[in-house]
Structures are given as structure tokens and as C-alpha cells.
Design an enzyme around this catalytic site. Structure first.
Site, PDB file in Angstrom:
ATOM      1  CB  SER A 135     102.026 -39.989  36.899  1.00  0.00           C
ATOM      2  OG  SER A 135     100.712 -39.953  37.394  1.00  0.00           O
ATOM      3  CE1 TYR A 168     100.390 -35.904  33.702  1.00  0.00           C
ATOM      4  CE2 TYR A 168      98.994 -37.556  34.749  1.00  0.00           C
ATOM      5  CZ  TYR A 168     100.092 -36.715  34.788  1.00  0.00           C
ATOM      6  OH  TYR A 168     100.899 -36.685  35.907  1.00  0.00           O
TER       7      TYR A 168
END
Length: 324
Positions: free
Chosen positions: A162, A187
Site C-alpha cells: 500500500s 500499518y
């Protein structure tokens, strides 16, 4: 092995291309694919496209009955569902051993499942849950599936990363955030780990015919956002106060395209170890550009030395390494 350049191929596809479109003319009959998280969001669209092209698809799921119902509602009754909890390495091992015991070869492994910006939690040996679930679970799964991946040659492994990778490199000195938890840095670390995993797996596996790719699917509004309050998404510009999603976001069908392309495209034959976005190999981030936060790949996520260090660290943490 010659390293694949981290530069676009000009594939002819775009950010709007769908998984079905990138599979046009690709016959996956006789191929077997595993897609983690393949029963919601872009995962189920990935499964649908692969199955429509002829692949036999297995979806490992933490909640098998929920997965079966979701797949059936999508008309995907022929897709196999097996129990697997990526946060529990006993469960990961059990799934992998069951699959390998069948003697089936594995042509495509798409490590799609993830959690994002979740509250602080510990799993396994006290590991931070995003790093453990998104990276370590997939690391162990791939290593334990290695006999099936190498059975016939030509397999591909796709790790979903991502643009979140831009938020943090690997915190080797404190990967579990014992000094203070930040859900977005956690994350970011996990997404960097997904990319570095693909870099080193490709370096290890290319001589056995297994190539690996990292993929940014794009911004998509799916179950991945389940841990985020609406106010935070509105503040980030992801949606308006009345719930209208930012038009820059992709649909799930578009979000599934890059991982499907990386797993199957003949354009990538003989290549691997690169980060992809919008159905192409991504360019390195242009630091001063207006799109630096949302496109391109940071060097820390494709650094081969960091990738080798992360692999060794993951092996130490989990006790699993198919190449030891």
C-alpha cells in the site's frame, strides 16, 4: 539473476482497468490459486476474475462459514474455503500442511488479507497485531507452501502492500511499538514489510521458477476501513460528511486489477521483486511532486539489504524458513 528495473512498462492498462480486463485472453485452466481474504472487498473480485479465467481458487478464511456465504452470494460456489487465521501461526501451519499433503501444485498465491489502523493489540509472542497479521502470517504461509509453489515451476506470489508503506520503514529496534503505539506507523511498517517480503522472496525463489511482486491496489472503500471512525475518513478527505466517497478511490473491481495482473500477466515473464501499481511496475517516488504521498514507491520498501534483514528477522521470530 538480473534485477528487474523499478520502472513502468507502459502496459496499456490504467488505474481504471478492472481485474476482468487485465485477464482478457489469459487462460488459467488447470491452474490453482490461493487468495487470502478472498471473500470480501477487492479480494472477492480477485477470486471472481481468477475463477472466470479458469483457475481453481482456494480461499483461506478466519470465518469459513461467512466466507462460504459471501462467495455463494457472488455466484462463486466452486471456490474452495478452508480455515485459516493469519494471526495464529498454529492455524497457518495447519492450513499449509493440509494443502501440501494433497499433493497439489500451487501456481498463484495472493497474500491479500490485511488489517489497517487497528487498535493496539498483541498476538503470538507479544507481536504487534498489524505486523503479525499482515506480514508474519503471510511470511509463514508462503514458506510452508514452498513445496507446492515449486512443484511445477512458474508460480507467482503477490504481496499486497500500500502507499501506507510511505509512513514507516521497518522499526527493527522496536517493531512491536513497546515505546508507544501509533496505529498508522504500525500499518506503514506492515505495508513496508509486505513489499520487502516480495523483494527477498523473489531473490530466493527466482532460480526455482517462483517470482514475487508487491502491489499497491489503490484506494478502495472496503471492509479494510472497518477500524476507522467516519470522522477520521472525512478529515482525511476520503469521503464527505454525507458519506460520498472521494472519486479518486477505485471500485473493488478496479482495486483487484493490479494484483490479478501481477499474478498472471505474460508481460511480467522473467521479472519479479518489484512494487506495482495501476497495472504496471511503479516508478520510484518523486519526492517533491504533488503525488508523492499517493503514488510511487519509497526506496526503503524495495531496498534489497533491508529485505534480506527482514527475512532473517522474520525467520528468527517465527522459527520458519524454507531456505534455511
Amino acid at each position: 539473476m538480473t534485477l528487474t528495473p523499478q520502472h513502468a512498462l507502459s502496459t496499456g492498462f490504467t488505474a481504471q482497468s478492472t481485474a476482468t480486463e487485465v485477464l482478457a485472453g489469459v487462460d488459467l485452466s488447470g491452474k490453482t490459486a490461493i487468495v487470502t481474504g478472498g471473500y470480501s472487498g477487492l479480494g472477492i473480485e480477485t477470486v471472481a476474475a481468477l475463477a472466470a479465467a479458469g483457475a481453481q481458487v482456494i480461499v483461506p478464511a478466519r470465518r469459513p462459514e461467512v466466507a462460504r456465504a459471501a462467495l455463494a452470494a457472488h455466484g462463486l460456489n466452486a471456490v474452495e474455503v478452508e480455515a485459516l487465521d493469519l494471526a495464529d501461526l498454529v492455524s497457518v501451519r495447519a492450513f499449509a500442511e493440509r494443502f501440501v499433503a494433497t499433493g497439489r501444485s500451487l501456481d498463484i498465491l495472493i497474500n491479500n488479507a490485511a488489517i489497517m489502523a487497528s487498535a493496539e493489540a498483541r498476538v503470538g509472542d507479544g507481536w504487534e497485531s498489524q505486523f503479525a497479521t499482515n506480514h508474519l502470517g503471510h511470511y509463514v504461509l508462503t514458506n510452508l507452501l514452498w513445496p507446492a509453489l515449486t512443484a511445477e515451476g512458474g508460480a507467482r506470489v503477490v504481496a499486497l502492500s500500500s502507499t501506507g508503506h510511505k509512513l514507516s520503514g521497518i522499526r527493527f529496534d522496536d517493531p512491536d511499538f513497546s515505546a508507544g503505539y501509533d496505529k498508522w506507523q504500525a500499518y506503514g511498517q506492515a505495508k513496508t514489510a509486505n513489499s520487502l517480503f516480495a523483494v527477498h522472496l523473489d531473490a530466493l525463489g527466482a532460480t526455482r521458477g517462483v517470482r514475487a511482486f508487491a502491489v499497491h491496489p489503490g484506494g478502495i472503500m472496503t471492509e479494510l476501513q472497518r477500524h476507522l471512525p467516519r470522522e477520521e475518513m472525512v478529515a482525511a478527505g476520503w469521503m464527505t460528511e454525507n458519506g460520498t466517497v472521494n472519486p479518486l478511490f477505485k471500485s473493488p473491481e478496479q482495486g483487484a486489477a493490479t494484483s490479478t495482473w501481477a499474478a498472471t500477466s505474460p508481460m511480467l515473464d522473467g521479472m519479479g521483486g518489484v512494487y506495482c501499481e495501476d497495472c504496471d511496475i511503479a516508478e520510484p517516488t518523486e519526492p517533491d511532486s504533488s503525488t508523492a504521498r499517493i503514488s510511487g514507491v519509497e526506496y526503503h520498501a524495495i531496498d534489497p539489504d533491508a529485505a534480506a534483514r527482514l527475512w532473517a528477522f522474520s525467520a528468527e521470530l517465527t522459527g520458519v524458513n524454507a531456505f534455511a
